[in-house]
Every structure is written in C-alpha cells, then in structure tokens.
Design a protein around this motif. Structure first.
Motif, PDB file in Angstrom:
ATOM      1  N   UNK A  57      12.250   6.839  -7.942  1.00 42.43           N
ATOM      2  CA  UNK A  57      12.926   6.176  -9.070  1.00 42.43           C
ATOM      3  C   UNK A  57      12.629   4.675  -9.107  1.00 42.43           C
ATOM      4  N   UNK A  58      12.930   3.977  -7.994  1.00 43.41           N
ATOM      5  CA  UNK A  58      12.760   2.515  -8.020  1.00 43.41           C
ATOM      6  C   UNK A  58      12.712   1.965  -6.605  1.00 43.41           C
ATOM      7  N   UNK A  59      12.319   0.711  -6.466  1.00 48.49           N
ATOM      8  CA  UNK A  59      12.276   0.099  -5.134  1.00 48.49           C
ATOM      9  C   UNK A  59      12.549  -1.396  -5.228  1.00 48.49           C
ATOM     10  N   UNK A  60      13.166  -1.950  -4.180  1.00 47.00           N
ATOM     11  CA  UNK A  60      13.356  -3.393  -4.089  1.00 47.00           C
ATOM     12  C   UNK A  60      13.066  -3.815  -2.653  1.00 47.00           C
TER      13      UNK A  60
ATOM     14  N   UNK B  12       0.831  -1.196   0.000  1.00 36.87           N
ATOM     15  CA  UNK B  12       0.000   0.000   0.000  1.00 36.87           C
ATOM     16  C   UNK B  12       0.877   1.261   0.000  1.00 36.87           C
ATOM     17  N   UNK B  13       1.877   1.257   0.876  1.00 40.22           N
ATOM     18  CA  UNK B  13       2.787   2.405   0.946  1.00 40.22           C
ATOM     19  C   UNK B  13       3.587   2.529  -0.348  1.00 40.22           C
TER      20      UNK B  13
ATOM     21  N   UNK C 223       5.246   5.183  -5.455  1.00 38.66           N
ATOM     22  CA  UNK C 223       5.531   5.104  -6.896  1.00 38.66           C
ATOM     23  C   UNK C 223       4.937   6.265  -7.688  1.00 38.66           C
ATOM     24  N   UNK C 224       3.896   6.874  -7.134  1.00 42.18           N
ATOM     25  CA  UNK C 224       3.239   7.967  -7.856  1.00 42.18           C
ATOM     26  C   UNK C 224       3.797   9.343  -7.494  1.00 42.18           C
ATOM     27  N   UNK C 225       4.795   9.394  -6.604  1.00 44.79           N
ATOM     28  CA  UNK C 225       5.266  10.697  -6.122  1.00 44.79           C
ATOM     29  C   UNK C 225       6.441  11.218  -6.949  1.00 44.79           C
TER      30      UNK C 225
ATOM     31  N   UNK D  99       7.395  13.758   0.847  1.00 46.87           N
ATOM     32  CA  UNK D  99       6.367  12.711   0.853  1.00 46.87           C
ATOM     33  C   UNK D  99       6.184  12.146   2.268  1.00 46.87           C
ATOM     34  N   UNK D 100       7.306  11.832   2.912  1.00 51.58           N
ATOM     35  CA  UNK D 100       7.263  11.224   4.243  1.00 51.58           C
ATOM     36  C   UNK D 100       6.511  12.106   5.243  1.00 51.58           C
TER      37      UNK D 100
END
Lengths: 97, 97
Positions: free
Chosen positions: B37-40, B25-26, B31-33, B68-69
């Motif tokens: 760039x990317x996440x793993x 959810x987070x 991803x829309x902000x 964002x945070x």
C-alpha cells in the motif's frame, strides 16, 4: 514541524501484560508534558517480530522530548523497568515516501 | 484493515548512504508486489538513536508481506546486505492511541 519518536520494546515471553502496564504508566506521564502531541502503540501480530511493542509518537521538537526523557521524575518512573524491557528510542523525520 | 510493517535498521557509522541505496532497491521491489500500500522511511535526527533508519509501511495483509519476504527473488536482492545492515522487521496493529 513535529518530530517523530519511535521506540521499539523487547518483551520477554509471558511478560506482555507487565510491559503494557509499564508503557501505560510512562504514556500517562508523557501526555502531560509540554511538547507532547500524540502517541500510537503498535503490538506485533506475527511471532517472528523481535520487538513486541513499538511506540510511535509525535512531539513538537527534539528539545521537548529530551527534556522529559532526561528528567529525574521520568527516570524514577521508568527506572525499575529499564532492564526488564530493553527499548531503543530515537527521534526521526520522514525522508522517503 | 491494513497491517503495519515496521523495520528498524542498524547502520554502521559512515555507511548511511550505502544503507539508503540498499533500502531504495528493496523499496522499489516492494512497491511492485501485490498487497503493498505505502511506505515511509524515517531517518534519525538525534545521535543517541540506535536505529538510523526505520521503515513504516502499510500492507493489505500479513500473508501478502510474508509471501514477498520469503520469496527467492527478494532473498537474492537483499541477501548481500543482510549482515551489513542488521534489521528487525515485524508486522503490527495499533492497540493504544
């Protein structure tokens, strides 16, 4: 496929240099061990990070890393610093990208 | 140069699926902000890991992530889970390889 070791370190204020020297010593040892592939040490660039350093390394297998971690040689090397720089290693695989 | 967000999660035993749903959810929101760039997402594969999940993401700048945070939208989204899954985000740069 390689596995990923991630190891976050707590570093008391003013002890950053000492912690880095400790990490360098442990990393030099690790680099010579069977199964070691690569390492990247991350340093926090924000004041609100709980972990000042986080190491992300690649090893061939869990067994390779556990053998080194549990060896007397490694325990003797890092023993004196274990309490000064609490750290929380784990071995991981990527499940979402 | 991109900065690296690393976020280790403590997951109480038996709560792995719930924690993953929270992360998804987070992550969908992130991803829309702007600046993302990317996440793993890394999952522990050894029982002795303190952190069951560790996210490693790339953001364009510290400012992008902090904005964002600290946003009300994000706080409302993750608020209910903050205590259930203690996590310790930080932003990092690589200083040793």
């Amino acid at each position: 496929m390689a596995v990923i070791l991630i190891n976050p370190f707590e570093v008391p204020e003013g002890k950053e240099k000492e912690a880095l020297a400790f990490w360098e010593k442990a990393a030099d040892f690790m680099r010579q061990q069977p199964g070691y592939i690569s390492t990247r040490l991350h340093k926090a660039i924000v004041p609100w990070a709980r972990f000042h350093y986080i190491n992300v390394a690649e090893w061939e297998t869990v067994d390779h890393f556990e053998k080194v971690m549990n060896s007397e040689e490694f325990k003797n090397l890092v023993g004196p610093y274990m309490k000064e720089f609490p750290h929380y290693p784990g071995i991981y695989e990527v499940i979402r990208t």
